[in-house]
Design an enzyme around this catalytic site. Sequence first.
Site, PDB file in Angstrom:
ATOM      1  N   GLU A 214      10.467 109.825  27.946  1.00 15.86           N
ATOM      2  CA  GLU A 214      10.588 109.545  29.378  1.00 15.86           C
ATOM      3  C   GLU A 214       9.887 110.679  30.107  1.00 15.86           C
ATOM      4  O   GLU A 214      10.420 111.783  30.222  1.00 15.86           O
ATOM      5  CB  GLU A 214      12.063 109.444  29.774  1.00 15.86           C
ATOM      6  CG  GLU A 214      12.804 108.281  29.127  1.00 15.86           C
ATOM      7  CD  GLU A 214      12.253 106.926  29.524  1.00 15.86           C
ATOM      8  OE1 GLU A 214      11.595 106.819  30.587  1.00 15.86           O
ATOM      9  OE2 GLU A 214      12.470 105.956  28.777  1.00 15.86           O
ATOM     10  N   CYS A 248      11.504 112.501  38.588  1.00 12.34           N
ATOM     11  CA  CYS A 248      10.380 111.952  37.822  1.00 12.34           C
ATOM     12  C   CYS A 248       9.777 110.717  38.476  1.00 12.34           C
ATOM     13  O   CYS A 248       8.594 110.431  38.295  1.00 12.34           O
ATOM     14  CB  CYS A 248      10.807 111.636  36.393  1.00 12.34           C
ATOM     15  SG  CYS A 248      12.159 110.447  36.259  1.00 12.34           S
TER      16      CYS A 248
END
Length: 461
Positions: A214, A248
Site C-alpha cells: 500500500e 496517502c
Amino acid sequence: MDVLKIDKSFNKKRQFFDEGKTKGYEFRKENLIKLKNVIKKYESEIMEALYLDLHKPAFEAFTSEIGILYEEIRYTLKHLKGWMKPKRVHTSFVLHPSSSYLYSEPLGVTLIIGPWNYPFQLLFAPLVGAIAAGNCAILKPSDQTKHISNLVAKIIQETYEDNYISVVQGPGSIIGSHLIQRFPFNHIFFTGSPSVGKKILSMAADTLTPVTLELGGKSPVIVHKDANIDISARKLTWAKFFNAGQTCVCPDYLLIHESIKDVFIEKMIYYIKDFFGENPIESENFARIINKKRYEILENWLHEGTLLIGGQCDKNSLFIAPTIIDQITPESSIMQDEIFGPILPVITYKDINEIVPIIRKNRYPLSLYLYTRNKELEKFVIETFEFGGGCINNGILHLVNPNLPFGGVGNSGMGRYHGKSSFDAFSHKKSILKTKQWIDPPLLYAPYSDGKLKFVRKIFK
C-alpha cells in the site's frame, strides 16, 4: 533488538499455526472481539499518543485511527462466518458428475509493517484481516512515532500470547536484515513509500513470499467549471489539510478550469480560515509534520510559484501552515514527487484534454478526485486514467467504506484490503473438484478414437 528472541517468537507462531489453533471460527471471532475491546480500553491513551507524535486533533485521531477500526471489526464480525464457508462455483459439463468449490485457507505466519502517518489504524486494519483469515502475525510499527509504537507493543502483549501475535520495535533497517531476509513469512503487508516498497518486494522475492504493498503517488484533484463551488471548496479544503496533508490518498495537486479558478480559490481561503483561524499555528485543529527531514523538504517547496495563502512555518514545532501555491507548471519541482504535506499547487486548464498529459506524467496515482455535475466527464475521467480509487464530488472518504476494496495500481501499490478484501488478502483460495463415482464415463481414457475427438470438439465449441 534481540534476534534470538524473535527467532523463538517466530518458531512458536509457526508451531501454533501448524497445530491448527487459529483456524476455527470461534477462535477468530474471539480474538477480533478482544482487539475491539482493548482498543476501547486504551482509547484515550491512543489519542494522547497520536497527539504527542503528530499533534493530531482529537476529532481526526478518533475518526481516522479508532472509529474506522471499530467499523472494520464490526463489519468483519458480521460477515466472517459467511466468508469462511466453502463457495460452490460452476462446473463445466465435460467434468460431470463433479462439483467445484473454493476453500479459503489461512496463509500462516504474516508480517505487517505500518507507516508513521496513521500509525495505529494502518497497522491494526491489516491485523483485522490477518486474524479474520486465521493467521498468526508479527507487527512492525513505525519507529518515527515512538509513543504509538510503545503503546502498540503494550496493547498486543497484554491481549495476545506471543505464539499468536507479537510486536517488533526498532529502526526500519531491521525489516530487511532481520525479518524479511531471515524468516520465511507466508505473507508481508507493507504500508509506506514506493521507494521502500520496492526494497520490500525485492527482498521478499528471494523466498517467493507474497506481498501486499500500500504505497502512494501524486493524487490529482480535478475541479471542472460546472462544479458546486462552495461545497467542492469546503470538501477539498478538509480533505487536503486533514492530518496536515500527511495522508496517502491526500489530494496532491489541483487541476482547475480557468473560468472558476479565482472564485474557487477565494472559497478555499475562506474555509482554511474558517477551519483553522487567522493564525493556524495556534489552532488545536491542525496537525504537525512528522520530523525535521520531512519539514525541510516541504519548506523548500514554499519558495516555488506564488503564495495565495499560507507559507508560514516554524521549525521548532514542525509547523507548516495550510498553503496554496499558484503559477505552478508540470515541470515545477513540487510536481515531481508526492508532496505529503499541507501544500496545494494549482494548475489551470481550458479544455479537459489538457489534463491528460499532466496526470499521465505522474501515472498510476493511489487516488483521483473529480468535482463536476457532468456525467459524461465522470465517464471520461474514470475510463481514461489508471488509479487505485477515488471520489466524485468528495475527497478521501472512499477508504472508509469496507465494501470498497482499497489499494493502488502500478507504482501506487499492489493488492487490496478493507472488508472482505482484507480477509482475501490474508487467505489462499484452495480449488477443489469433487467427483461422484456412481458413473465413470470412458470418454477421457485411451484408446482414443476419431469418435471421441469429434465428441469433445462439439463440447468445447
